[in-house]
Design a protein around this motif. Sequence first.
Motif: not given
Lengths: 289, 117, 200
Positions: C22-46
């Motif tokens: 959709x090159x002519x439009x504004x767009x958005x979306x979400x990124x999902x990260x591994x929960x365990x890695x985030x909670x344990x090591x504070x690493x945000x890996x999408x």
Amino acid sequence: MAAAISWEDARDQLKKWREESARRSAETLELGEFVLTNHRGLGDEVWAVHEQVCIAALDVGDIAEASSAIDALKAQFPQSKRVKRLQGMKLEAQGRFDDAKLVYEELLKEDSSNAMIRKRLVAIFKAQDRIPDAIKELMKYLESFMADHEAWLELSELYIQEQHYSKAAFCLEELIMSNPHNHLFHQKYAEIRYTQGGTESMEIARKYFAQAVKLNSNNIRALYGLFLAATHLASSQKGTAKSKKDNIRYAAWASQQLQHRYRLAERKESEPQVQHLEKMIDSLQITAS
Amino acid sequence: MATFSGFILAVGFLGLAHAGYSAAQHRTYLRLTEQEFTRLPIDIVCQGLVSLLITIYGVLNIAGQFRGIKAMADMEKKSFDTVGNRPSFFMFRHRGQAMFGLNPTGNKNVETLEPAT
Amino acid sequence: MASETTLSNRAYCKLIMHAAKYPHAALNGVLLAEKRKLKENKILRFVDCVPLCHLSLGLAPVLEVALFQIDSYCQANGLIIAGYYHANEHLKDLNPSPIALKIADKIYDNCNEACFFMIDNTKMFVDCDQCVLKHYTVQDNKWKPKSSNTPLLSDDCLSIAADLLREKTYQDLVDFDTHLDDISNDWLNPEINTHLNSCT
């Protein structure tokens, strides 16, 4: 892609995109170049295809292709204002907004009631990212051309961008008045009201979502909207016990309709999406009761 | 199929024309023989009705696709993806110009595209 | 704030494909990260991306429905919505719009390490020679651009993205708006995921 599709199918596809104003510019350009190899087969349709290809080319920044389409049209229609508008649009695509404005102002001097040209002036402001100016220009246009649905829709989109939801809602009200059977306008109006928030707006949203569903029972957004609005109203502090009960009933009905449709649409290979829907319904219903 | 329907339509029209002409002939005959006109003979009426049905069949096949009778039946298939497009207001300064390899000045040198602010 | 932020090939490629479709439009979306890695090591890996809207970004109902359902998917798969991306309509506009900030705030409320990305439209070339993302994180209670010293993407990510754009695989991408138009379209894009797995 052109090799896999016959000339007739390509021509019909272009016609379909032209009629429904689809914006698929890269594909249009590819198909258009293929279809234009057989001028004679198109007959009078060739000029409409040239215009369609020109606009698609401007959309992808292919100025050369757009120029050749404009030249072909100019040769056939030398005095045409429509072709001059395309020339103005080419200048816009190149970023030469002042030159484009001059072209349009020339055309407006000849005929100040030319709606298409006045709309391009709004598009210039949009292209310069001057949204408040675009809104002002569009409002001036709508004072003279109140029945222009496209303009009302454009104004509502500009207001949503600026987060002036009540004004956007007003634009949709105008559209609903002239198109009372169009479920999409009811749904859009309801979405704006829902976003506005507040009990009164939420009730209006729920009513319009319900109307959209009545007009088209397959409008999934309207079903979701009805479910969300009814759930919000059921869980709000204001409202009588009866209205809470009614809202719970509406939400339950909407959720049943959604689950039914998701089950029908389920494909065996993909993860059943109905389970995410059901989880959503469950979590919201806990807050409602 | 189209030519067959056209043929059927032509037959229907001819049948109707013939029935009308026969009715006119019949009334002239009655006037000449000074008889009272009460009703048309049954064969002319039958020919007229059968020709009418044939003509209706031919027209239905030639007329093309019917649309639903409900006010906005064709809206049910549409979405805001197409209905929401406003071609008169299309603006061209979007990422499509960067993406398709040509910058707005028509120059294939993409380095000349100024960075965003 | 997370110590390290990276995007997997799948996440970045789906994001790029959404912007390309959709090159002519504004767009958005979400990124999902591994929960365990985030909670344990504070690493945000999408690890994945769910494209949301290209029609009306400023309206709440679709966003609410999408976030609920994506959240339910995340809970079942050990993931968390920790990122958001937004592309403006205008070529040169890189500023986060009020709507983008609002949605980013909502995601931040759900996950304190969340960040968001603005897509730089002027860098959206088919050849994908550079990362198009501008990274924003919460610093002093405000969203501010972050210049990361570690690369966001893996080495082969850009070339894979370029191949996908050239093959026009983005035409089959499903975002939440497309899903709502026809619910048989899966917003998880399983076919594209399979294709991406075969590329890496």
